[in-house]
Design an enzyme around this catalytic site. Structure first.
Site, PDB file in Angstrom:
ATOM      1  N   LEU A   1      39.349  38.324  40.566  1.00  0.00           N
ATOM      2  CA  LEU A   1      40.776  39.236  39.958  1.00  0.00           C
ATOM      3  C   LEU A   1      41.097  39.009  38.626  1.00  0.00           C
ATOM      4  CD1 LEU A   1      42.978  41.135  41.150  1.00  0.00           C
ATOM      5  CD2 LEU A   1      43.990  39.000  41.833  1.00  0.00           C
ATOM      6  N   ASP A   2      41.176  39.970  37.750  1.00  0.00           N
ATOM      7  CA  ASP A   2      41.747  40.000  36.434  1.00  0.00           C
ATOM      8  C   ASP A   2      41.062  39.336  35.623  1.00  0.00           C
ATOM      9  OD1 ASP A   2      43.758  41.676  37.522  1.00  0.00           O
ATOM     10  OD2 ASP A   2      45.403  40.236  38.026  1.00  0.00           O
ATOM     11  N   GLU A   3      39.839  38.759  35.797  1.00  0.00           N
ATOM     12  CA  GLU A   3      39.108  38.121  35.035  1.00  0.00           C
ATOM     13  C   GLU A   3      37.549  38.810  34.554  1.00  0.00           C
ATOM     14  OE1 GLU A   3      38.268  34.267  36.556  1.00  0.00           O
ATOM     15  OE2 GLU A   3      40.266  33.879  37.074  1.00  0.00           O
TER      16      GLU A   3
ATOM     17  N   HIS B   1      45.811  46.015  33.367  1.00  0.00           N
ATOM     18  CA  HIS B   1      46.815  44.883  33.785  1.00  0.00           C
ATOM     19  C   HIS B   1      47.998  44.890  32.900  1.00  0.00           C
ATOM     20  CE1 HIS B   1      48.533  41.098  34.912  1.00  0.00           C
ATOM     21  NE2 HIS B   1      47.546  41.229  36.081  1.00  0.00           N
TER      22      HIS B   1
END
Length: 289
Positions: free
Chosen positions: A228-230, A193
């Site tokens: 998402l993105d975690e 990311h």
């Protein structure tokens, strides 16, 4: 067992005598202990171990070893995995338009600093095919739209099975994977990311970082999860910037950080340095690999 390095990753409730129990077990099976790394999370009362063994003098088969260790693990309520040194992993790289992370991984693999087989590259665009051709790696162009997402992911799954892929690397693959897809490969999808999570999640983080006047930018490599993105964070890095930085210069600085962070995360996974516990990644440092 053939002469090779064997790595065990172990997690269990913390208790007295764990080191002695594990090391005694491996000694009795004829292994020489090369390194033993451990961590105790006192807040969660959890114990983690990464132990690397030389099997040169161990007269035991893989099945016998795993069956015997399972008995110990059951007694101690352990979750564990074992990895054998000669088993080179197959990696698939997924990309969209951006090439810097792809180039970096391919070059590191060719130079031997990342030890794996990069078996195929999958993209929703055809732009980066010349790079795959340059390195002699199969490239699959699988366009995707909202209407074709299920079919496209089914094609990807078929390719991953065909190539017996162990690890999927999203090297700036700018598509959100479905829950079904992610659940097929738990802790086997690494995403980079272009932001220092949890800040600036989602798309276009450098523009938003510029607008906020941040003084640090960075990148985060993590395991992909349905949130998402975690997912569990494997590696992060940052670089100091100033008010003179523009979105364009931030993007260039960020690209350099992304290369390093993703490469390190992939290497840690391939070398079995990571134990995931809940949503945290326990990442042991290299120990003479």
């Amino acid at each position: 067992m053939q002469s090779q390095i064997v790595t065990f990753l172990i997690k269990c409730p913390d208790q007295k005598g764990l080191v002695a129990k594990f090391t005694t077990f491996f000694y009795e099976q004829g292994f020489n202990i090369l390194s033993c790394q451990q961590y105790v999370n006192a807040m969660a009362d959890r114990y983690y171990m990464r132990i690397r063994l030389d099997a040169a003098e161990a007269e035991i088969s893989k099945k016998e070893l795993e069956d015997k260790f399972e008995k110990v693990a059951t007694t101690l309520k352990c979750t564990w995995s074992v990895h054998y040194g000669k088993e080179k992993q197959n990696v698939a790289i997924m990309v969209s338009h951006t090439s810097h992370c792809l180039y970096d991984l391919l070059e590191r693999q060719r130079e031997g600093t990342i030890d794996c087989n990069i078996s195929l590259i999958i993209s929703n665009h055809n732009k980066l095919k010349p790079i795959a051709d340059m390195f002699g790696i199969p490239y699959y162009h699988l366009p995707v739209s909202k209407e074709t997402k299920i079919q496209q992911e089914a094609q990807i799954v078929g390719l991953l099975e065909e190539y017996t892929v162990d690890l999927i690397v999203m090297a700036r693959y700018m598509q959100i994977l479905s829950e079904d897809f992610i659940n097929k490969y738990p802790q086997r999808i690494i995403n980079i990311h272009h932001s220092f999570l949890p800040a600036f999640q989602g798309a276009n983080p450098y523009q938003r970082a510029y607008e906020r006047g941040v003084k640090l930018i960075g990148a985060t490599a993590h395991y992909a999860t349905v949130d998402l993105d975690e997912g569990p964070i494997i590696e992060q890095d940052v670089e100091r910037i100033s008010h003179e930085s523009t979105p364009k210069t931030l993007k260039g600085i960020g690209a350099d950080i992304e290369r390093l962070v993703l490469a390190k995360a992939v290497k840690c996974h391939l070398q079995h340095q990571i134990i995931v516990s809940d949503n945290r990644a326990i990442v042991f440092p290299e120990s003479g690999e």
